[in-house]
Design an enzyme around this catalytic site. Sequence first.
Site, short mmCIF file in Angstrom:
data_model
loop_
_atom_site.label_atom_id
_atom_site.label_comp_id
_atom_site.label_asym_id
_atom_site.label_seq_id
_atom_site.Cartn_x
_atom_site.Cartn_y
_atom_site.Cartn_z
N ALA A 64 23.75 -34.43 7.09
CA ALA A 64 22.90 -33.24 7.27
C ALA A 64 22.36 -32.85 5.90
O ALA A 64 22.95 -33.20 4.87
CB ALA A 64 23.73 -32.11 7.85
N GLY A 109 26.49 -36.51 9.07
CA GLY A 109 25.59 -36.60 10.23
C GLY A 109 25.05 -38.00 10.46
O GLY A 109 24.65 -38.34 11.58
N GLU A 112 27.62 -39.66 12.41
CA GLU A 112 27.63 -39.01 13.72
C GLU A 112 26.48 -39.47 14.61
O GLU A 112 26.65 -39.67 15.81
CB GLU A 112 27.63 -37.48 13.53
CG GLU A 112 28.95 -36.99 12.94
CD GLU A 112 28.88 -35.57 12.40
OE1 GLU A 112 28.04 -35.30 11.53
OE2 GLU A 112 29.67 -34.73 12.86
N GLU A 132 32.50 -34.05 5.05
CA GLU A 132 32.30 -32.61 5.22
C GLU A 132 33.43 -31.76 4.65
O GLU A 132 33.17 -30.69 4.08
CB GLU A 132 32.13 -32.28 6.72
CG GLU A 132 30.81 -32.73 7.31
CD GLU A 132 30.83 -34.16 7.83
OE1 GLU A 132 31.81 -34.89 7.56
OE2 GLU A 132 29.89 -34.56 8.52
#
Length: 258
Positions: A64, A109, A112, A132
């Site tokens: 992200a 992300g 993910e 994270e």
Amino acid sequence: MKNVQLEVADQIATVTIDRPKALNALNTETLSELKECFSELEKQKDVRVVILTGGGNKSFVAGADISEMVNATPAEGRAMSLLAMEAFNKLENMPQVTIAAVNGYALGGGCEIAMSCDIRIVAENAVFGQPECGLGIIPGFGGTQRLARLIGKGRAKELIFTCDRIDAQEAYRMGLANKVVPADQLMRACQEMAGRILSKGSYAVSIAKSMINAGMDMDLNNALKMEADAFGFTFSTHDKEEGMTAFLEKRPANLTDF
Ligand code: CAA
């Protein structure tokens, strides 16, 4: 779209997340574009396989967008997570087969979104990880759930708690990667696998995908009943008639899309 490129050829769509200056990090704009792109693709009957990759040769997706998240409020963080989940759920459940062509960093992300694809083919230089907890947050685009389902709770916890990065071979050993190939052969390897899938009954492949996805969230007895119903239903298709007749007549089957 600004950060997402889409090309369609020979029943294969290639979606490229293209923000190379930020190593293809997912900001809100890119997540919205991906959602729109997947919504369009799921309706396209002439597309049977979707290959997802990153622009440039260094990164699939570096996570992200940290520069966007740094000043975000809790409500904004939650909204970003929900937007990503909406986009990734679409990707995970679209009727087409999805292949992540992981061409470099697949962090946060990036890992993910790769896990939301059906299959991950990865370049030798790929690097996976969930960094994270080192940023004071948790994986929020499905990582705490999909990683544990894919590689088991123990290994998922180790990767998430330590933020360790793993290389392509380690990802393969863990079952996170389906296949590791030299970087310059990545797209060819994805297209080659797509070709083998395209030669099968596309309706059957699509039903098999939805059985696997739905069954993972059900108890075994109900999942098996669901499979029996779907198995019976496939007996109503042209492809079942043709596939089995061709086998008995010792000739190649000419399978279609039903
Ligand atoms: N967000 C925003 N920008 C990013 C980014 C990210 N996730 N990853 C890289 N970039 C930017 C860098 O800031 C840099 O920009 P500038 O040139 O403007 O400085 C550019 O991309 C190139 O990056 P680096 O100079 O850092 O390249 P490198 O080769 O030295 O390192 C890297 C590559 C190891 C991937 C490193 O960039 C990195 O660690 N990136 C962050 C990875 C990360 O922590 N991802 C998780 C994000 S949180 C998340 O994903 C939450 C979730 O669950 C969804």
